[in-house]
Design a protein around this motif. Structure first.
Motif, PDB file in Angstrom:
ATOM      1  N   GLY A 394    -105.322  44.349  -1.423  1.00  0.00           N
ATOM      2  CA  GLY A 394    -104.004  43.789  -1.673  1.00  0.00           C
ATOM      3  C   GLY A 394    -103.858  43.068  -2.994  1.00  0.00           C
ATOM      4  N   ARG A 395    -104.862  43.194  -3.882  1.00  0.00           N
ATOM      5  CA  ARG A 395    -104.794  42.515  -5.180  1.00  0.00           C
ATOM      6  C   ARG A 395    -105.088  43.506  -6.293  1.00  0.00           C
ATOM      7  NH1 ARG A 395    -107.125  36.733  -6.150  1.00  0.00           N
ATOM      8  NH2 ARG A 395    -105.701  37.187  -7.871  1.00  0.00           N
ATOM      9  N   ASP A 396    -104.585  43.189  -7.476  1.00  0.00           N
ATOM     10  CA  ASP A 396    -104.910  43.994  -8.652  1.00  0.00           C
ATOM     11  C   ASP A 396    -106.324  43.660  -9.101  1.00  0.00           C
ATOM     12  OD1 ASP A 396    -102.420  45.279  -8.833  1.00  0.00           O
ATOM     13  OD2 ASP A 396    -101.552  43.533  -9.832  1.00  0.00           O
ATOM     14  N   ALA A 397    -107.075  44.679  -9.515  1.00  0.00           N
ATOM     15  CA  ALA A 397    -108.469  44.463  -9.910  1.00  0.00           C
ATOM     16  C   ALA A 397    -108.836  45.398 -11.049  1.00  0.00           C
ATOM     17  CB  ALA A 397    -109.402  44.680  -8.723  1.00  0.00           C
ATOM     18  N   VAL A 398    -109.924  45.066 -11.723  1.00  0.00           N
ATOM     19  CA  VAL A 398    -110.455  45.854 -12.838  1.00  0.00           C
ATOM     20  C   VAL A 398    -111.982  45.870 -12.700  1.00  0.00           C
ATOM     21  CG1 VAL A 398    -110.792  45.917 -15.344  1.00  0.00           C
ATOM     22  CG2 VAL A 398    -108.541  45.376 -14.414  1.00  0.00           C
ATOM     23  N   TRP A 399    -112.608  47.013 -13.002  1.00  0.00           N
ATOM     24  CA  TRP A 399    -114.069  47.075 -13.073  1.00  0.00           C
ATOM     25  C   TRP A 399    -114.505  46.632 -14.458  1.00  0.00           C
ATOM     26  CZ3 TRP A 399    -116.639  47.300  -8.793  1.00  0.00           C
ATOM     27  CH2 TRP A 399    -116.204  48.044  -7.706  1.00  0.00           C
ATOM     28  N   VAL A 400    -115.189  45.482 -14.532  1.00  0.00           N
ATOM     29  CA  VAL A 400    -115.738  44.978 -15.794  1.00  0.00           C
ATOM     30  C   VAL A 400    -117.228  45.296 -15.816  1.00  0.00           C
ATOM     31  CG1 VAL A 400    -116.137  42.951 -17.228  1.00  0.00           C
ATOM     32  CG2 VAL A 400    -114.015  43.151 -15.915  1.00  0.00           C
ATOM     33  N   ARG A 408    -116.494  44.141  -9.900  1.00  0.00           N
ATOM     34  CA  ARG A 408    -115.057  44.141  -9.629  1.00  0.00           C
ATOM     35  C   ARG A 408    -114.489  42.750  -9.858  1.00  0.00           C
ATOM     36  NH1 ARG A 408    -112.495  44.960  -3.787  1.00  0.00           N
ATOM     37  NH2 ARG A 408    -112.248  42.703  -3.969  1.00  0.00           N
ATOM     38  N   VAL A 409    -113.429  42.672 -10.677  1.00  0.00           N
ATOM     39  CA  VAL A 409    -112.825  41.387 -11.021  1.00  0.00           C
ATOM     40  C   VAL A 409    -111.342  41.445 -10.653  1.00  0.00           C
ATOM     41  CG1 VAL A 409    -112.275  39.774 -12.876  1.00  0.00           C
ATOM     42  CG2 VAL A 409    -114.452  41.001 -12.892  1.00  0.00           C
ATOM     43  N   ASP A 410    -110.918  40.477  -9.839  1.00  0.00           N
ATOM     44  CA  ASP A 410    -109.481  40.368  -9.543  1.00  0.00           C
ATOM     45  C   ASP A 410    -108.757  39.849 -10.776  1.00  0.00           C
ATOM     46  OD1 ASP A 410    -109.887  41.247  -6.967  1.00  0.00           O
ATOM     47  OD2 ASP A 410    -110.054  39.224  -6.128  1.00  0.00           O
ATOM     48  N   VAL A 411    -107.614  40.435 -11.066  1.00  0.00           N
ATOM     49  CA  VAL A 411    -106.869  40.072 -12.273  1.00  0.00           C
ATOM     50  C   VAL A 411    -105.427  39.742 -11.922  1.00  0.00           C
ATOM     51  CG1 VAL A 411    -108.318  41.460 -13.793  1.00  0.00           C
ATOM     52  CG2 VAL A 411    -106.275  42.475 -12.758  1.00  0.00           C
ATOM     53  N   THR A 412    -104.781  39.000 -12.821  1.00  0.00           N
ATOM     54  CA  THR A 412    -103.345  38.740 -12.744  1.00  0.00           C
ATOM     55  C   THR A 412    -102.673  39.560 -13.834  1.00  0.00           C
ATOM     56  OG1 THR A 412    -103.702  36.499 -11.922  1.00  0.00           O
ATOM     57  CG2 THR A 412    -101.529  37.005 -12.834  1.00  0.00           C
ATOM     58  N   VAL A 413    -101.792  40.448 -13.415  1.00  0.00           N
ATOM     59  CA  VAL A 413    -101.123  41.352 -14.343  1.00  0.00           C
ATOM     60  C   VAL A 413     -99.828  40.722 -14.833  1.00  0.00           C
ATOM     61  CG1 VAL A 413    -100.024  43.606 -14.569  1.00  0.00           C
ATOM     62  CG2 VAL A 413    -102.171  43.383 -13.307  1.00  0.00           C
ATOM     63  N   GLY A 414     -99.548  40.872 -16.112  1.00  0.00           N
ATOM     64  CA  GLY A 414     -98.298  40.385 -16.693  1.00  0.00           C
ATOM     65  C   GLY A 414     -97.368  41.536 -16.996  1.00  0.00           C
ATOM     66  N   ASP A 419     -98.654  52.661 -21.039  1.00  0.00           N
ATOM     67  CA  ASP A 419    -100.040  52.920 -21.413  1.00  0.00           C
ATOM     68  C   ASP A 419    -100.906  51.671 -21.379  1.00  0.00           C
ATOM     69  OD1 ASP A 419     -99.631  55.756 -22.133  1.00  0.00           O
ATOM     70  OD2 ASP A 419     -98.356  54.901 -23.681  1.00  0.00           O
ATOM     71  N   LEU A 420    -100.308  50.521 -21.640  1.00  0.00           N
ATOM     72  CA  LEU A 420    -101.044  49.262 -21.684  1.00  0.00           C
ATOM     73  C   LEU A 420    -100.500  48.281 -20.670  1.00  0.00           C
ATOM     74  CD1 LEU A 420    -101.423  48.655 -25.534  1.00  0.00           C
ATOM     75  CD2 LEU A 420    -103.123  49.576 -23.947  1.00  0.00           C
ATOM     76  N   VAL A 421    -101.376  47.425 -20.169  1.00  0.00           N
ATOM     77  CA  VAL A 421    -101.000  46.389 -19.221  1.00  0.00           C
ATOM     78  C   VAL A 421    -101.550  45.063 -19.709  1.00  0.00           C
ATOM     79  CG1 VAL A 421    -101.274  45.544 -16.858  1.00  0.00           C
ATOM     80  CG2 VAL A 421    -100.935  47.978 -17.268  1.00  0.00           C
ATOM     81  N   GLN A 422    -100.708  44.032 -19.666  1.00  0.00           N
ATOM     82  CA  GLN A 422    -101.166  42.692 -20.033  1.00  0.00           C
ATOM     83  C   GLN A 422    -101.965  42.096 -18.879  1.00  0.00           C
ATOM     84  OE1 GLN A 422     -98.104  39.744 -20.226  1.00  0.00           O
ATOM     85  NE2 GLN A 422     -99.358  38.244 -21.302  1.00  0.00           N
ATOM     86  N   ILE A 423    -103.125  41.511 -19.209  1.00  0.00           N
ATOM     87  CA  ILE A 423    -103.946  40.813 -18.223  1.00  0.00           C
ATOM     88  C   ILE A 423    -103.849  39.324 -18.501  1.00  0.00           C
ATOM     89  CG2 ILE A 423    -106.240  40.534 -17.230  1.00  0.00           C
ATOM     90  CD1 ILE A 423    -104.974  43.265 -16.736  1.00  0.00           C
ATOM     91  N   VAL A 424    -103.223  38.610 -17.592  1.00  0.00           N
ATOM     92  CA  VAL A 424    -103.028  37.170 -17.776  1.00  0.00           C
ATOM     93  C   VAL A 424    -104.316  36.407 -17.500  1.00  0.00           C
ATOM     94  CG1 VAL A 424    -101.705  35.168 -17.003  1.00  0.00           C
ATOM     95  CG2 VAL A 424    -100.582  37.395 -17.190  1.00  0.00           C
TER      96      VAL A 424
END
Length: 448
Positions: A394-400, A408-414, A419-424
């Motif tokens: 249920g959360r946005d995540a990125v593999w770092v 796996r890191v949970d991220v806050t998307v802006g 093509d690009l997404v802001q990572i807050v």
């Protein structure tokens, strides 16, 4: 929602690892700083500032057309004249009845039943008011129509007061508490008032036979029909979706317009042609300030607010880009073309240019368009390719990738571009992230 990015694409920081002779489905890239813009695309149509279809207030013939199609007219200018013998006959009858009422001076012959006199007078008044309202409803000019309806309402209230006074006087005579002269006087006053009002209302209908432009604009013959010939309220709402659109108050279409004319038939009435009450004679369209009505999906509408800038593309002007600005967002929803819930967004429409710098042509009301609304943007933001972000628990995540292993890191998307997404929060500038094959990575997996 269709999203577009306004920043340069992020370059991949590492090539795909190899496993035997097959290329791995996992690829890496680096988070970096850049600009990203989020744009909402919405279908739209060009709208006029206002339009008014002038209709015949009575049966008759088109006696004169004072303008040519495509001519620009000013407000109040005489455009056409309707000849209606029926309306003029009703005016003559009303004038004769008024003259007779004035000559009578309030005298009734002996043995007259005052109750019957009052009943007949009330019946004649009710018929006159009904006829006047029917005639007013067929007048296209909103100001003329509104003034006539207000006059009918005021006249009816005035007559009701006179009729009540006459009724009280008649009942007083019947009870023997008043003389006959008082009842006769009250009934005579009611009769004269009814006759005067019938004359005034009939004259208003005759005056309305001279069609005047209720707004400045360009003239076209007939009504504001759709391509199929119909002129539904919904179609006109789309045509006149600008902030100053006159619908329904400024636009009247004859009841028969909904079905449309037969194929290949010109609906324009020629001079000398027979017209029925409510038939569309001509339409005035104010194109001094064009606008747009866009349908924005419910998932995006909360990002749209007045003052937001937009770029516009028209189907009729391939390669041209126009400017736009949001003026208002409707509160109530409408069914979208895709079957979901959408909200109408009204925009002003500016000038356009082709890619080579040439001025684009002025659009026409009703043309189809696509509006690109730049709802959010971020400068000097930490960004990753949109493919790097996935949903987990249920959360946005990125593999770092740190020290060669995936985490796996949970991220806050802006701001989210195409093509690009802001990572807050969650990813820093320069971090190595998985940008392809996120569904094939597990925590702790070694990633070359």
């Amino acid at each position: 929602m269709i999203l577009l990015a306004g920043a340069a694409l992020l370059a991949l920081g590492a090539t795909a690892a190899s496993c035997g002779d097959e290329e791995s489905a996992v690829a890496l890239g680096n988070a970096s700083r850049g600009e990203v813009a989020e744009v909402v695309d919405a279908p739209a149509s060009v709208t006029a500032k206002a339009a008014a279809t002038l209709t015949s207030p009575a049966d008759g013939t088109l006696a004169a057309m004072r303008v040519r199609p495509g001519e620009t007219v000013r407000r109040g200018q005489v455009l056409a004249v309707i000849d209606s013998p029926g309306a003029r006959q009703r005016l003559a009858q009303a004038k004769a009845a008024l003259d007779a009422a004035k000559r009578a001076g309030g005298g009734f012959g002996g043995g007259v039943n005052l109750t019957t006199v009052q009943r007949n007078t009330d019946k004649a008044a009710a018929a006159a008011f009904d006829a006047a309202r029917t005639a007013a409803g067929k007048i296209a000019d909103p100001q003329v129509r509104g003034a006539l309806l207000a006059h009918v309402d005021a006249a009816e209230k005035q007559y009701d007061a006179a009729a009540r006074a006459a009724g009280q006087a008649v009942r007083a005579v019947q009870r023997g508490v008043a003389g006959l002269s008082s009842a006769v006087s009250a009934l005579s006053a009611a009769q004269r008032l009814q006759a005067q009002q019938a004359y005034d209302l009939a004259k208003s209908t005759v005056d309305a036979l001279t069609l005047r432009a209720p707004i400045p604009g360009v003239v076209q013959l007939g009504g504001a029909a759709s391509p199929a010939g119909g002129a539904s309220a919904e179609a006109l709402a789309g045509l006149l979706g600008g902030a100053n659109a006159q619908l329904p108050a400024g636009v009247l279409t004859p009841p028969s317009a909904a079905s449309g004319p037969a194929a290949g038939v010109d609906v324009a009435v020629p001079v000398g042609g027979v017209v029925t009450a409510g038939a569309a004679i001509l339409t005035v369209v104010d194109v001094s300030a064009l606008g747009l009505v866009a349908e924005v999906d419910e998932t995006d509408v909360l990002l749209v607010s007045p003052g937001l800038s937009a770029t516009v593309e028209l189907d009729a002007a391939t390669g041209a880009t126009y400017t736009g600005e949001v003026r208002s967002v409707d509160v109530l929803p409408t069914a979208s073309a895709r079957g979901g819930v959408a909200y109408r967004v009204r925009l002003s429409l500016g000038d356009g240019q082709f890619g080579d710098g040439r001025d684009a042509p002025a659009p026409r009301p009703g043309m189809s368009a696509v509006v690109h609304l730049q709802v959010r943007e971020a400068a000097d933001a930490v960004t990753v390719p949109a493919a790097a972000v996935f949903s987990a628990d249920g959360r946005d995540a990125v593999w770092v990738v740190r020290d060669g292993r995936a985490e796996r890191v949970d991220v806050t998307v802006g701001v989210q571009g195409q093509d690009l997404v802001q990572i807050v929060s969650g990813v820093a500038d320069g971090d190595s992230v998985v940008v392809r094959g996120t569904d094939q990575v597990t925590a702790g997996q070694e990633v070359p």
